[in-house]
Design an enzyme around this catalytic site. Sequence first.
Site, short mmCIF file in Angstrom:
data_model
loop_
_atom_site.label_atom_id
_atom_site.label_comp_id
_atom_site.label_asym_id
_atom_site.label_seq_id
_atom_site.Cartn_x
_atom_site.Cartn_y
_atom_site.Cartn_z
N ASP A 136 0.69 -1.20 0.07
CA ASP A 136 -0.04 0.06 0.19
C ASP A 136 0.82 1.25 -0.11
O ASP A 136 0.19 2.33 -0.09
CB ASP A 136 -0.92 -0.01 1.32
CG ASP A 136 -2.41 -0.15 0.74
OD1 ASP A 136 -2.60 -0.44 -0.51
OD2 ASP A 136 -3.34 -0.04 1.71
N ASP A 491 -11.37 -6.97 9.71
CA ASP A 491 -11.35 -8.31 10.27
C ASP A 491 -12.51 -8.67 10.92
O ASP A 491 -13.28 -9.98 10.18
CB ASP A 491 -10.24 -8.92 10.58
CG ASP A 491 -9.65 -8.22 11.66
OD1 ASP A 491 -10.33 -7.17 12.46
OD2 ASP A 491 -8.63 -8.34 12.37
#
Length: 778
Positions: A136, A491
């Site tokens: 990223d 998550d």
Amino acid sequence: MAKPIPSPLYEKIPQKNTLHRALDLTIFFLLLSLLAYRLLSLKNNGFTWLLAFLCESWFTFIWILNVSTKWNPVSYKTYPERLLQCYRVDELPPVDMFVTTADPMLEPPIITVNTVLSLLAVDYPANKLSCYVSDDGASPLTFYALLEASKFAKLWVPFCKKYGIQTRAPFRYISRELLPSHDNSTEFLQEYRKIMGEYEELRRRIEDATLKSISYEFSTADFVAFSNIKKGSHPTIIKVILENKESRSDGLPHLVYVSREKDPKHPHHYKAGAMNVLTRVSGAMTNAPFMLNVDCDMYANNPLIFHHAMCLLLGSKNEQDCGFVQSPQCFYDGLKDDPFGNQLVVLYKYLGSGIAGLQGPTYSGTGCFHRRKVIYGLWPDGRMEIKGRSGKLTDERIQKTFGNSKEFTTTAARLLSGLSGISHCPYDLLNRVEAAQEVATCSYEYGTSWGTKELGLAGGHQDEPRKRQGSCKSLGVVHEIGWLYGTTTEDVLTGMRIHARGWKSTDCRPDPPAFLGCAPSGGPAALTQQKRWATGFLEILFSKNSPFIASFTAKLQFRQCLAYVWLISWALRSIPELCYLALPAYCIMAGSHFLPKVQEPAVLIPISLFVSYNFYNLFEYYGAGFSIRACWNNLRMGRITAVTAWLFGFFSVILKLLGLSETVFEVTKKDQSTTPGEGSDNDAGRFTFDGSLIFVPATTLLLVHLMALFTALLGLFDHVGIESRIGEIICSVWVVLCFSPFLEGLFGKGKYGIPTSSISKSVALALLFLACTTTVRK
């Protein structure tokens, strides 16, 4: 076709916990007795009694959640040796592996390289594996490190498989096995020395590149895409580093570098956005029916982990029983006695086993095997919902759900219809890079179901794409696919929504552990991680994805809902914890009390509760193989975390709800230590500090208690006998002991000392507390 299964690939084994249940009920009974006593004597006591009652009511509620979650523990035993009795090697399903990294300074590339190498070397057919590394930060350093690692992999992977090496992360193998004992042949020793030399050279080149001793030739084909990179603003970069063109099972897996497009005008949704891009990129390129995701610091420690996971994924009679397979987070080179309370062993052993007996473990963001069709939003009965309707996904419905890429939607439809891979094999990855780049752009998700039920959470940044593709409302998109947005703990939210659709999950704990990572070392890193978790959890609780809502409107089981509430209420616990910890000091200085007097029989209730609770913790830590010192460290860190990281997580979410700020995903700094035992010196377990405000509340609390004990010892409250507040004094001493790292920090130097600016703020707040207490006393 697969052969009939002669015997089960796994067993689900209930665990006996009679003594545990007895202790649970004993503490619950004592908590109820204390609350009943508070209620009966509330009229005869003041504000402190009411505050204590409210805090203890909250603690009782949390204990109910804890007992419910732990009540029916189970474990799973897998039989990987039976897998190849049921499936031929060429029948084993493909797996796409995802590794995520964001910042080469906080997450050194050598760590990512070791994780990637360990995955490339697992015992699974290489032509069934593809490794995608998401960067990223669009860092040429990370890409350079992977290029160099791919050259080393051509030596490392054959070496591991030829000699049955168990430790497949080279930095761990080389540092732990300086004198290999399993093979002393001349051939092995020669290859071993060569591997050692090549790895040291690899590590040196990456370190030199990190120190900018090596300059990248941005004009070359490999690096030209990085020539005009700006932080937070760059085009999509996808590079095929390794390709198994011959589809050889004994070759090397595919290795693909992925850096998605970023633009300040478009929200990128942190790790969740990166995971969705990896899902689409891999879907366009290899489209494996199963996916594994790991953080860049969680290397594959058990070379047979893919076989263990497939036992659970393929061995379940009903796919609904295994929507995903989660391995607990385990850590290497943990400091002795867990001084920072972040190794999580006891948490996973007891709470993890308990939740495995419900709908299954929560998704913890790493070390997890997913069914791709589950991530694509499929329900256990095979339906997909759009506008509350279910039915076959036509081309138009698939496009509205998955996006406009014809290549990707074709592979998605193929996967959802029960097929895997792409229409032709072997894969030609280079010819599919263009399709992969299309699905990695900033604007691809607009008007689709990726990440949220209704996209548009980031406001004005999305107006332009909506004009081009239409709003979600006009398309009727109310279904969610992929990793979900709106929280820094994507998550847990994603796993909860999977459970809410009716899927279950399973726990995978092979021996040795499946994956190992590095736990944060030092105060700032440990508390930053806890703050991010607490913030993200509370965002879920206050959102439309709250487990309470999912329990009533979807298929999230009630006790699974309670387990999620136990987890996502961490930040809320900070307020009762802070109030209760401050009560003894307040009572001492205000001449009040919140505990029964020594001569009252009721004093036995809090004493029994204190003894029982601490015995309960000792029992759990002893059962997990830990020492009394480790138990004390974790109890102490529990108090510290509550009034620092969790408290700031609470305020972060409140400010977000008020529209005054946005939560930010903070990457935890990874330890670059590559030598076991490197932290074994005397300072390894010492608490460290920085100038962050996160340390101010705990420092203030410590100073308040020191002032209270000082005034009590000097007898400043002459009209109140010391025997009438002995309970409060003992509690105050206990709090000081719990915050002993901050007591040391008051006199420490460098990173081991609390900065003067933080101490000054804490002194001012402590004096304000004293002034308010004095006013109330008068």
